[in-house]
Design an enzyme around this catalytic site. Structure first.
Site, PDB file in Angstrom:
ATOM      1  N   THR A  13     -35.386 -59.005 -85.493  1.00  0.00           N
ATOM      2  CA  THR A  13     -35.585 -60.365 -84.989  1.00  0.00           C
ATOM      3  C   THR A  13     -36.974 -60.883 -85.369  1.00  0.00           C
ATOM      4  O   THR A  13     -37.986 -60.231 -85.092  1.00  0.00           O
ATOM      5  CB  THR A  13     -35.462 -60.368 -83.454  1.00  0.00           C
ATOM      6  OG1 THR A  13     -34.181 -59.852 -83.100  1.00  0.00           O
ATOM      7  CG2 THR A  13     -35.641 -61.761 -82.886  1.00  0.00           C
ATOM      8  N   GLU A  14     -37.001 -62.048 -86.035  1.00  0.00           N
ATOM      9  CA  GLU A  14     -38.264 -62.704 -86.407  1.00  0.00           C
ATOM     10  C   GLU A  14     -39.203 -61.772 -87.182  1.00  0.00           C
ATOM     11  O   GLU A  14     -40.416 -61.871 -87.074  1.00  0.00           O
ATOM     12  CB  GLU A  14     -38.973 -63.253 -85.158  1.00  0.00           C
ATOM     13  CG  GLU A  14     -38.119 -64.201 -84.330  1.00  0.00           C
ATOM     14  CD  GLU A  14     -37.769 -65.491 -85.057  1.00  0.00           C
ATOM     15  OE1 GLU A  14     -38.502 -65.869 -85.993  1.00  0.00           O
ATOM     16  OE2 GLU A  14     -36.761 -66.119 -84.690  1.00  0.00           O
ATOM     17  N   MET A  15     -38.612 -60.850 -87.957  1.00  0.00           N
ATOM     18  CA  MET A  15     -39.374 -59.917 -88.805  1.00  0.00           C
ATOM     19  C   MET A  15     -40.288 -58.984 -88.000  1.00  0.00           C
ATOM     20  O   MET A  15     -41.279 -58.465 -88.532  1.00  0.00           O
ATOM     21  CB  MET A  15     -40.235 -60.669 -89.836  1.00  0.00           C
ATOM     22  CG  MET A  15     -39.445 -61.448 -90.843  1.00  0.00           C
ATOM     23  SD  MET A  15     -38.851 -60.425 -92.177  1.00  0.00           S
ATOM     24  CE  MET A  15     -37.901 -61.623 -93.090  1.00  0.00           C
TER      25      MET A  15
END
Length: 444
Positions: free
Chosen positions: A145-147
């Protein structure tokens, strides 16, 4: 030859409706179906469908020389099925070309990797199951999630069987090093790490239609020229973007679709450049060194940290209150509670509570259903309070709650009996009424 790794994140949350204090214990449905459908249809028509058409055209015309990777959150796939099934069909058509790789991530686009290994692994399992069900692929590479990434998270991802992981090429992590190489996890070197070139990625995502930008207008020829001018020793350029960059953040009128098509053609025709999926890169390239990330990073805002989701006391309180329930949820078998548990973990809920002001936040604020972070926090905590009541009825936390749950069940059972008796009474009264009317007619 320099390799281009083109990757897109596709995510849309299930947004909560305005859930008031007086709804707690009385109304167990939390979602704004109208907003979710309206937003999904809008983005599908402006972004997902037209961009998929461009990619399909490129895949067919470039004879296998075009490659692209996607990370689709589970909740986005659910909404495609509910509101825009043609998007699923267009991804399936893309998959049949052999040019697409689907990556793994958390089903709910959640922050579970920061809190609980078991919940995190269950989220990933659910996601990969959905990808296989829809597209027939078993993901080999992971994108959190979101890197979000750290040495510990990477080590766990490797233990889960993934060959590689994508993350942000943050300056404070790389220092003098370039993101344009393949790296390995500091705790387990078997996991390969691909790091985003944020400068070139953001040139497309955020700056493409900005006429105040010194490089405006960005043409396909100019962008290809930048790629070719990079140090000849650098082996891979990771362009990781949100899919809404095409058609939504950068509107159709800006020429973004023409740019994408022309740029991909130029790369495919150039002998010094080529496209590859993350799995191909991991097989073909040798890592140059370890990348050490002791504290979690992300691709959000200038700091590249977690403060967009966990930067203030409201966010932390909501986060802690949610994951306090994780052990009880492990023994819960109620499908509706499990569904709501997954949706409560969506990272966007915490993002809406952010009190930060930054450029990447502006891109999300358009679809933020709340007027302030405080309203978002109160709304979420109201929903969570009702969820706890429902969970207590199924898996009570202590003896007192067990007694309360037993009383709730007893009351519910008695209410059911009363309703049945009232219905039976009404049924028995109807013939008597008819009989009286018939008697009166005869007397008349």
């Amino acid at each position: 030859m320099k390799t281009i790794c083109l990757f897109f994140e596709v995510h849309q949350p299930f947004r909560h409706r305005k859930y008031r204090f007086f709804d707690i214990g009385n109304d167990h449905y939390y979602y704004d179906d109208y907003a979710n459908e309206t937003i999904m249809r809008k983005i599908a028509e402006k972004s997902y469908l037209p961009t998929n058409r461009v990619l399909l055209k490129l895949a067919k015309e470039l004879n296998g020389n075009f490659k692209v990777a996607f990370s689709l959150s589970g909740v986005a796939m659910e909404q495609f099925e509910l509101y825009a099934p043609e998007v699923i069909d267009s991804f399936k058509e893309l998959t049949r070309t052999g040019c697409v790789e689907f990556l793994s991530e958390t089903y709910s686009h959640s922050l579970a990797s920061l809190k609980d290994k078991t919940v995190f692994e269950e989220q990933v399992r659910l996601h990969d199951q959905k990808i296989f069900e829809l597209f027939g692929q078993k993901p080999k590479v992971f994108k959190n999630t979101e890197m979000i990434y750290s040495d510990d998270i990477g080590a766990q991802v490797c233990q889960m069987g993934y060959q590689g992981m994508l993350t942000e090429g943050a300056r404070h992590i790389l220092g003098w090093k370039s993101p344009n190489f393949l790296y390995v996890n500091a705790r387990n070197p078997r996991l390969k790490v691909l790091m985003r070139n944020f400068k070139l990625s953001d040139d497309i995502s955020f700056r493409f239609s900005n006429n105040n930008w010194s490089e405006y207008p960005l043409t396909a020829e100019k962008f290809t020229g930048w790629l070719k001018k990079l140090d000849s020793n650098e082996e891979v350029v990771n362009l990781f973007l949100s899919y809404e960059s095409f058609g939504e953040r950068q509107p159709k009128e800006s020429g973004i679709f023409e740019f994408l098509e022309r740029w991909a053609q130029l790369v495919a025709e150039d002998n010094s450049l080529k496209f590859a999926t993350p799995s191909q890169i991991i097989k073909e390239l040798q890592p140059v060194s370890v990348v050490s990330v002791p504290n979690p990073i992300s691709w959000a805002d200038e700091e590249r940290d977690l403060t967009a989701w966990l930067g203030n006391e409201m966010q932390k309180e909501a986060f802690e209150n949610l994951y306090e329930l994780r052990r009880r949820m492990a023994s819960c078998t109620d499908p509706k509670l499990i569904r709501d548990w997954n949706y409560l973990q969506i990272s966007d809920h915490f993002y809406y509570m952010s009190t930060k002001f930054f450029s990447s936040g502006e891109a999300h604020s358009y679809y933020n259903p709340f007027e302030s972070p405080y309203e978002a926090f109160i709304n979420y905590m109201n929903v969570l309070s009702d969820f706890k009541i429902r969970l207590n009825a199924v898996t009570p936390e202590n003896e007192k709650e067990q007694e309360v749950a037993a009383l709730h069940k007893l009351l519910a059972s008695k209410e059911q009996k009363i309703k049945k008796m009232e219905a039976e009474l009404q049924r028995l009264q109807k013939p008597k009424t008819r009989q009286k009317k018939t008697t009166k007619k005869r007397k008349a």
